[in-house]
Motif scaffolding. Sequence first.
Motif, PDB file in Angstrom:
ATOM      1  N   ARG A  29      -2.822  -4.751  -4.918  1.00  0.00           N
ATOM      2  CA  ARG A  29      -3.282  -3.374  -4.747  1.00  0.00           C
ATOM      3  C   ARG A  29      -4.094  -2.855  -5.923  1.00  0.00           C
ATOM      4  O   ARG A  29      -5.096  -2.177  -5.742  1.00  0.00           O
ATOM      5  N   ASP A  89       0.800  -1.229   0.000  1.00  0.00           N
ATOM      6  CA  ASP A  89       0.000   0.000   0.000  1.00  0.00           C
ATOM      7  C   ASP A  89       0.837   1.285   0.000  1.00  0.00           C
ATOM      8  O   ASP A  89       0.563   2.208  -0.764  1.00  0.00           O
ATOM      9  N   HIS A  90       1.864   1.347   0.849  1.00  0.00           N
ATOM     10  CA  HIS A  90       2.555   2.643   1.040  1.00  0.00           C
ATOM     11  C   HIS A  90       3.359   3.065  -0.182  1.00  0.00           C
ATOM     12  O   HIS A  90       3.455   4.264  -0.461  1.00  0.00           O
ATOM     13  N   ASP A 116       4.449  -6.545   5.383  1.00  0.00           N
ATOM     14  CA  ASP A 116       3.391  -5.619   5.777  1.00  0.00           C
ATOM     15  C   ASP A 116       3.157  -5.416   7.273  1.00  0.00           C
ATOM     16  O   ASP A 116       2.715  -4.350   7.679  1.00  0.00           O
TER      17      ASP A 116
HETATM   18 FE   LIG Z   1       1.521  -2.540   3.910  1.00  0.00          FE
END
Ligand SMILES: [Fe+2]
Length: 342
Positions: free
Chosen positions: A143, A82-83, A253
Motif C-alpha cells: 500500500r 487498503d481498508h 482481500d
Molecule cells: Fe483489501
Amino acid sequence: MPRPDAHKLRIAFGSCARQNKPQPIWAEISAAKPDLFLFLGDNFYADTHSEAVLRRRYAEFRSVRALQQFRQQTPHLAIWDDHDFGDDDAGGDYELKNLNQQLFCDEWAEPADSPRRTRQGIYADYRINVGGRSVQILMLDLRFNRTPLRADPAQQQGYAAMVKQAKDSGQPMTGWYVPNPDPQARLLGEEQWAWLTQRLAEPADLRLIGSSVQFAADGSGWEGWANFPLERERLVQLIKTQRANGVVFLSGDMHYGELSSWPVDGGYPLWDITSSGLTEVWDIPTPNRQRASVVVAETNFGLLDIDLTEGGGSLTLSILNGAGHMRLSKTLALDNLKFKPV
Ligand SMILES: [Fe+2]
C-alpha cells in the motif's frame, strides 16, 4: 518463537474483518490451536480521510472482544491492506499514511526503535526455527508506495448493473481494474525491493510471503498483483535469480477463499492460498485464470500445516469455514518447491 524440539508448525491466517460485525470465527480459529496467526490486512475497516475518524476506528477494533481475546492467547503478526491502511483501494497517495504507520505500529506493539516505524511501509521479516530447520516469513506492504490503479471507467460506472446482472445470471463478474504495463507502475518501492532481495538470498527451508492482495490470481479485475504485471514478473525473476526455494504466497482481500498457482519457467509453481474474509463474503463468481481449487464463498480462515521432518517435509494448505469445517486442502511436498540443482 523457536520450536527446537518439534518438526511441526501450524500457522493460521485470515483477512477482512469488519469491526462492527460479530466475529464468532475467532473461537474456531482458537480451536484449531495454531502456533501463530497472520493478520493479512483489512483487519478492520477505517475507510476515512479524517485523522479523528481513523483514531476512532482503532478504538472500535480494540473493542472487538472475541478478536482481542484471541490476540491475548495466540502469537500473531500483522500487515495491512487498503481498508486498515486508510480507504477502499487506497495506495501511496493516501494522505494519512505516515500517521497511520505510527498508529499501526502502536496497535501491533512495535517497539519505539522498530524499523517498521521509519521505513517506507510496515513490511517485515521473521524466522521460526522448527527442529533445526528454518521457516522464513516475509510480510509485505503493498500500500505505502503503490502507484494509482488503472480502471476501466465504463465498467466502474456500470457497477450496480453489473452486480445485478451477475446475481441474476449466476455468471462470473469481472471488476474494473486493468493491468498497467507502464514501467513506472509500482506495488513495492525500491527500498522494499532491496530488502526483499536480501531476504530471498538468505537460506530457508520454507518461505511464506504474506501478500495482502492475491499474487497468482489472474483476470479478476479487482486488486491484485495482476494489475502490476511488471512487478509480478520482477518478483518471479528475483525468486529465480536468488534460486529461492520453498516460496509460498498467502493472501487475502477477496472476500472468498481459494488456491491459485503461478507457473515459473525453469522453476517450480508459486502457490498462492487466499483466505478472506473473517466476516466478509463475496458470493458473486469472480474469474481467475490461475484458480486451482474450489472457491470458498463463506466466512473462512486459512491453515498451514508444516512438517519439516528431516530430509523432506511437506506443507498442507487448507481453508476452513467459519464453523471450522474443512472446505479445501492440498498437500505439497517441499521437494516440489525447489529449483533443480544446476
Ligand atoms: Fe483489501
